[in-house]
Design an enzyme around this catalytic site. Structure first.
Site, PDB file in Angstrom:
ATOM      1  N   GLU A 367      40.620 -12.487 -16.874  1.00  0.00           N
ATOM      2  CA  GLU A 367      39.790 -13.568 -16.320  1.00  0.00           C
ATOM      3  C   GLU A 367      40.561 -14.399 -15.300  1.00  0.00           C
ATOM      4  OE1 GLU A 367      36.731 -13.220 -17.050  1.00  0.00           O
ATOM      5  OE2 GLU A 367      37.246 -11.736 -18.561  1.00  0.00           O
ATOM      6  N   HIS A 370      40.635 -12.685 -11.964  1.00  0.00           N
ATOM      7  CA  HIS A 370      39.317 -12.772 -11.316  1.00  0.00           C
ATOM      8  C   HIS A 370      39.244 -13.965 -10.360  1.00  0.00           C
ATOM      9  CE1 HIS A 370      36.414  -9.802 -12.389  1.00  0.00           C
ATOM     10  NE2 HIS A 370      36.532  -9.955 -13.688  1.00  0.00           N
ATOM     11  N   GLU A 389      35.725  -5.902 -10.952  1.00  0.00           N
ATOM     12  CA  GLU A 389      36.065  -5.554 -12.331  1.00  0.00           C
ATOM     13  C   GLU A 389      37.165  -4.502 -12.457  1.00  0.00           C
ATOM     14  OE1 GLU A 389      35.233  -7.458 -14.482  1.00  0.00           O
ATOM     15  OE2 GLU A 389      33.410  -8.445 -13.752  1.00  0.00           O
TER      16      GLU A 389
END
Length: 796
Positions: A367, A370, A389
């Site tokens: 995360e 990201h 992803e």
């Protein structure tokens, strides 16, 4: 001029006039046709699910007021207002906004001078999930306008986990507290407020949240100011709360709607600051927040690691992580406010297994990265979600501080490459390319699957390994810098990759190579044979081969090889200097005549399988038995996986994997090979049952069981994963030495008044085995205590 000449001139003039008129009509028709085609393509035609591009958002001012103060969740709802500054790209007399299950009383429009623009009609299309706003006068290209929607209202969907949703948080003094959280990816911002809910329609957001005094409101940015307002300002039909707090947050960076985040809850926090003064905060319910220090430190370290790896600074000074009871995914990477399933943030040194600890750490790392892949640079459309992803899944390993590079590589091979990708794909389980066309909401929601994440990450890892970390890293850094705060497509990444390949004098076209993996289903089987003093390799589509179908698919395959003559000549980390590109159906490589054995696809770095001739399989098995450490753990896992997979397809005989396993596995103490062989045992039970189950389990597991339960220092950061796997397998199979070990451990628990510490990695298996095989050694209260302890482990 004679009469006849005058007539001829008139005729000529008439002809010219007709021709000019025809040309003008043709040009007008061409323009009209172009406008119609553009309208059909971009402006929400009957067949399109895309918003028109005549109007684009610039900024939002959004206030959300969730009413969560009733003991009956059915009485809860949310309301809000939004003001959207937009720019007209083209002249248009209509535009569309996404909206799902929202009561929208009015839509007003103002021009740049504050004057009203007439709104003729508002039409809702439930299937396309948008409102069409038809105007009484056209918007002019280049002009700015403001869309005003006041007091829209939405209901919380029962058991919902998308948009803005309600869940029970915890109880205190017999009072049950609810929280409201958000999950907007991929297309659920439209369930919260009317908006341009597409990833390429980025804008700035000024968010305000209305909350009760005892609650905390969180969004992407820090709070700028707070003020008290009467409760009936927003909750006109309610008695409580009489006074609420309106928190105004700082303006966000330019971002997509799906990375917005909202949370209103009765939470507490712990914080940590790094060397640059950046603040990291974990928010959870009071009884859980103190158990989250580990994941807080993982986040801080990951940001520093990714800044170095990507050579792009982190853009936010305050990063919040929040844990909620219900979430559609394990976590959501909202910019500045990452929301997790609450168990992901938890860590208890006495009860958390190594597997859970590592899984949670990788989730946090995923995360955090990201924030670059997805938040800072966003794909243009959902068909290229792999740019978010797949890269985040692969880079989550690079940014994690955990053991050695070899340990994490082994974990990747097992959990990202083998356990999900090839196993499912070869069986044609929902097979599709990594990059595929999606249009409808259902298609978009459905693309977040193992192919995009696991297979995509495996392909990214393959390219990283094949051209080298330095070249790949420079390309990624360039890609992020060029497209920060904007959107990019696959071609943009390939362009950055090709630029670095040219600089480093590698004759490779990134798009040609990557497209064969990203746009095609399946993966190749490379079959090897020795012919006339050289090694001949041939590629086939293993998915079609396993289903006895014809296929003309080929891939650009990075072939890496070592032999018994040169196995000490590489570092076991970099393989790029060993790559030979296989661009067609076959490839021939020179091979020394004195070669005993050869191994293809070092470190299992390429996303393909390898089959050898029988002689080489036998010699590889002999080498494993003689000295298995010649091969990396990932290589050993690959040999086991490939031999069983190919035997199950009838390509090789089952005697090949049997010889590999029976010859060496009793000396194996690494996680990945054991994880693969025990997975194979579950998949191919009927073949394993041909041998004595007692011999297979007790004989093969005995040495490694002693190794993981001896309590001596281990040689790998994955030994805890191995211990959990081995002890649970042995005890589930009722192996004698596992039962004996468990009973002794339970007796130590009792004798030490519960202070004896058994590893969390196998404590549950031990307690469960004691209950199952007490043989009269323990009293009823002791068995009850074991059951209680086992239950606590499951809930911890």
């Amino acid at each position: 001029m004679p009469f006849e000449s005058v007539g001829a001139c008139r005729k000529a003039l008439l002809l010219v006039t007709v021709l000019v008129a025809a040309v003008l009509i043709a040009a007008s028709l061409a323009i009209l046709l172009a406008l119609m085609l553009r309208s059909a393509a971009d402006n929400g035609s009957e067949s399109s699910y895309r918003l028109p591009t005549d109007v684009k958002p610039v900024s939002y001012a959004l206030t959300l007021a969730p009413f969560i103060y009733s003991s009956n969740p059915g009485d809860c709802y949310f309301t809000g207002s939004v003001s959207i500054a937009v720019e007209a790209v083209n002249d248009t007399d209509m535009f569309k906004l996404h909206s799902v299950r929202l009561e929208v009383p009015t839509v007003r429009l103002r021009n740049s001078t504050g004057g009203d623009v007439i709104v003729d009609k508002i039409e809702e299309n439930v299937e396309k999930q948008w409102l069409t706003i038809k105007l009484g006068e056209p918007l002019r290209a280049g002009e700015t306008y403001t869309v005003l929607i006041d007091r829209f209202k939405g209901k919380f969907v029962k058991n919902g986990k998308t948009g803005l949703y309600l869940s029970s948080s915890y109880s205190e003094n017999s009072t049950e507290y609810y929280l409201v959280s958000s999950q907007l990816e991929p297309i659920h911002a439209r369930e919260v407020f009317p908006c341009f809910d597409e990833p390429a329609m980025k804008a700035e957001f000024n968010v305000s949240l209305v909350r009760g005094r005892e609650f905390t409101a969180l969004s992407n940015m820090p709070i700028k100011s707070s003020s008290s307002v009467p409760g009936n300002t927003w909750f006109s039909n309610s008695v409580e709360p009489k006074v609420v707090i309106k928190d105004d947050f700082e303006t966000t960076p330019t971002m997509s709607t799906y990375t917005l985040a909202f949370l209103v809850a009765k939470f507490e926090s712990i914080s940590h600051s790094d060397s640059k003064g950046r603040v990291f905060t974990n928010w959870l319910s009071p009884e859980l927040v103190k158990k989250s220090n580990f994941t807080l430190s993982v986040a801080a370290k990951a940001i520093e690691a990714f800044e170095k790896l990507l050579n792009v600074s982190y853009k936010t000074n305050i990063t919040k992580q929040a844990g909620v009871p219900l979430l559609n995914f394990e976590a959501m990477e909202n910019w500045g406010l990452i929301i997790y399933q609450q168990n992901i943030l938890m860590y208890n040194e006495n009860t958390t297994t190594t597997l859970s600890k590592l899984t949670n750490a990788l989730t946090v790392s995923h995360e955090i990265v990201h924030q670059w892949f997805g938040n800072l640079v966003t794909m243009k459309w959902w068909n290229e979600i792999w740019l978010n992803e797949a890269f985040s899944t692969f880079y989550s390993y690079l940014g994690l501080e955990w053991g050695s590079e070899s340990d994490l590589d082994s974990h990747f091979v097992m959990f990202q490459k083998y356990l999900f990708d090839m196993n499912f794909e070869r069986k044609r389980y929902k097979v599709h390319p990594i990059q595929m066309d999606v249009s409808t909401p259902t298609e978009i929601d459905g693309i977040f699957d193992y192919i995009v994440y696991q297979k995509g990450a495996s392909v990214v890892r393959m390219m990283h390994n094949s051209i080298g970390a330095r070249v790949f890293g420079a390309a990624v850094s360039s890609y992020i810098r060029k497209h920060s705060y904007s959107n990019a497509g696959s071609e943009d990444f390939y362009s950055s990759l090709n630029e670095q390949l040219r600089i480093h004098k590698q004759s490779l076209d990134a798009e040609t190579v990557m497209s064969s993996w990203v746009k095609q289903v399946g993966y190749p089987l490379v079959t090897c044979s020795m012919e006339n003093g050289s090694l001949l390799l041939r590629q086939q589509d293993i998915v079609s081969l396993s289903h006895k179908e014809k296929s003309n698919l080929t891939w650009s395959i990075p072939i890496t090889a070592m032999t018994n003559l040169n196995h000490t000549g590489w570092s076991r980390s970099e393989v790029a200097h060993l790559v030979h590109w296989m661009r067609g159906e076959t490839l021939r490589l020179p091979l020394d005549s004195s070669t005993d054995w050869y191994l293809i696809n070092l470190r299992s770095s390429g996303h393909y399988q390898v089959n050898y001739d029988r002689q080489n399989w036998d010699r590889l098995a002999t080498q494993l038995t003689t000295d298995h450490t010649v091969f990396t753990p990932a290589d050993r896992a690959s040999l086991i996986y490939a031999s069983f997979t190919l035997a199950s397809l009838g390509i090789i005989d089952y005697s090949v994997p049997w010889r590999i396993v029976m010859g060496y596995l009793k000396n194996e103490t690494e996680f990945a090979p054991w994880a693969v062989v025990l997975r194979m045992q579950r998949m191919y039970k009927k073949y394993f049952s041909a041998l004595s189950p007692a011999y297979v389990v007790e004989g093969l597991l005995e040495n490694v069981f002693e190794y993981v339960t001896a309590g001596t220092p281990q040689n790998s950061s994955l030994t805890g994963l191995l211990a959990q796997l081995i002890v649970s397998t042995a005890c589930n199979k009722n192996v004698t030495y596992c039962i004996r070990f468990a009973l002794k451990e339970c007796q130590k628990f009792i004798d030490s008044n519960s202070t004896h510490s058994t590893s969390a990695d196998f404590r549950y298996s031990v307690l469960r085995t004691c209950v199952k095989h007490d043989e009269g050694e323990f009293k009823p209260w002791q068995l009850k205590w074991f059951r209680s302890e086992a239950r606590k482990l499951l809930l911890s």
